[in-house]
Scaffold this active site. Structure first.
Site, PDB file in Angstrom:
ATOM      1  N   HIS A 109       0.832  -1.209   0.000  1.00 14.04           N
ATOM      2  CA  HIS A 109       0.000   0.000   0.000  1.00 14.04           C
ATOM      3  C   HIS A 109       0.859   1.249   0.000  1.00 14.04           C
ATOM      4  O   HIS A 109       1.982   1.257   0.497  1.00 14.04           O
ATOM      5  CB  HIS A 109      -0.972   0.015   1.185  1.00 14.04           C
ATOM      6  CG  HIS A 109      -0.309  -0.109   2.525  1.00 14.04           C
ATOM      7  ND1 HIS A 109       0.155  -1.309   2.998  1.00 14.04           N
ATOM      8  CD2 HIS A 109      -0.043   0.816   3.476  1.00 14.04           C
ATOM      9  CE1 HIS A 109       0.678  -1.118   4.206  1.00 14.04           C
ATOM     10  NE2 HIS A 109       0.589   0.168   4.518  1.00 14.04           N
ATOM     11  N   CYS A 123      -5.748   7.199  10.422  1.00 15.05           N
ATOM     12  CA  CYS A 123      -5.356   5.803  10.231  1.00 15.05           C
ATOM     13  C   CYS A 123      -5.406   5.092  11.580  1.00 15.05           C
ATOM     14  O   CYS A 123      -4.716   5.481  12.511  1.00 15.05           O
ATOM     15  CB  CYS A 123      -3.959   5.712   9.634  1.00 15.05           C
ATOM     16  SG  CYS A 123      -3.386   4.005   9.417  1.00 15.05           S
TER      17      CYS A 123
END
Ligand code: MN
Length: 160
Positions: A109, A123
Site C-alpha cells: 500500500h 489511520c
C-alpha cells in the site's frame, strides 16, 4: 489515581484548527535520500492500551507520498481532507474526503497526494504491530508490470 487519571490521553483535546490538536506533536517525517516517503507528517491522536489501538492523523503535502510497504497488521483509513490516490494490493483508487480504505494484512500500500492538494487521513492501527516491509527489486518489478501501478508509482519507485 483512578483508572481515568492513569490513561495516557486526556479526556478532551481541543482542535487548534488547521488539523492540529492541543498537546499533540506534529512529527514531520524526514525525507531520506532514497525517497521512500516524501512530505508527510504524523500526529498520534489516541494511543490507548485498553483499546489496543492507535489513531493517527497523517498529512501528505501536495505531490508527496507515504512509504510503499506491507506488514501483517491492518489499517483502517478515513480520508479527512484533500485528494489523492492509493495503491492497495494491485488496485489503484482515487481518494476523496470521507472515503474509507481498508488495508488488509500483507498487502502492498501507498498513499499519494494530488499535485495541487494535500491529502489528510486518519489511520487506525494496532498498538503492537510488526515492522513494515519495503519492496525488494523483484517486488517492485512485479508491481510495475501492471501499467496502472507503474503510472501510480511514477518516478518515485525508481528511487526506492
Ligand atoms: Mn502501513
Amino acid at each position: 489515581m483512578n483508572d481515568i487519571a492513569q490513561r495516557q490521553s486526556p479526556l478532551h483535546r481541543r482542535s487548534k484548527g488547521g488539523y492540529r490538536w492541543e498537546g499533540v506533536d506534529c512529527l514531520p517525517y524526514k525525507e531520506d535520500e532514497q525517497a521512500r516517503f516524501k512530505a508527510i507528517s504524523r500526529q498520534v491522536l489516541f494511543s490507548d492500551p485498553a483499546l489496543a489501538a492507535e489513531l493517527r492523523f497523517f498529512e501528505v503535502a501536495p505531490g508527496g507520498f507515504s512509504s510503499l510497504e506491507r506488514h501483517q497488521h491492518a489499517h483502517a483509513v478515513f480520508i479527512l481532507r484533500g485528494r489523492g490516490q492509493c495503491l492497495i494490493g494491485r488496485e489503484v483508487r482515487r481518494l476523496e474526503p470521507h472515503d474509507l480504505v481498508t488495508v488488509p494484512p500483507g498487502t502492498w500500500h501507498q498513499f499519494r497526494a494530488a499535485s495541487d492538494e494535500p491529502l489528510g487521513f486518519l489511520c487506525m492501527v494496532n498498538v503492537d504491530r510488526d515492522r513494515p516491509q519495503l519492496p525488494c527489486d523483484d517486488d517492485l518489478s512485479n508491481l510495475q508490470a501492471d501499467p496502472r501501478i507503474a503510472a501510480f508509482l511514477g518516478n518515485a519507485a525508481e528511487k526506492v
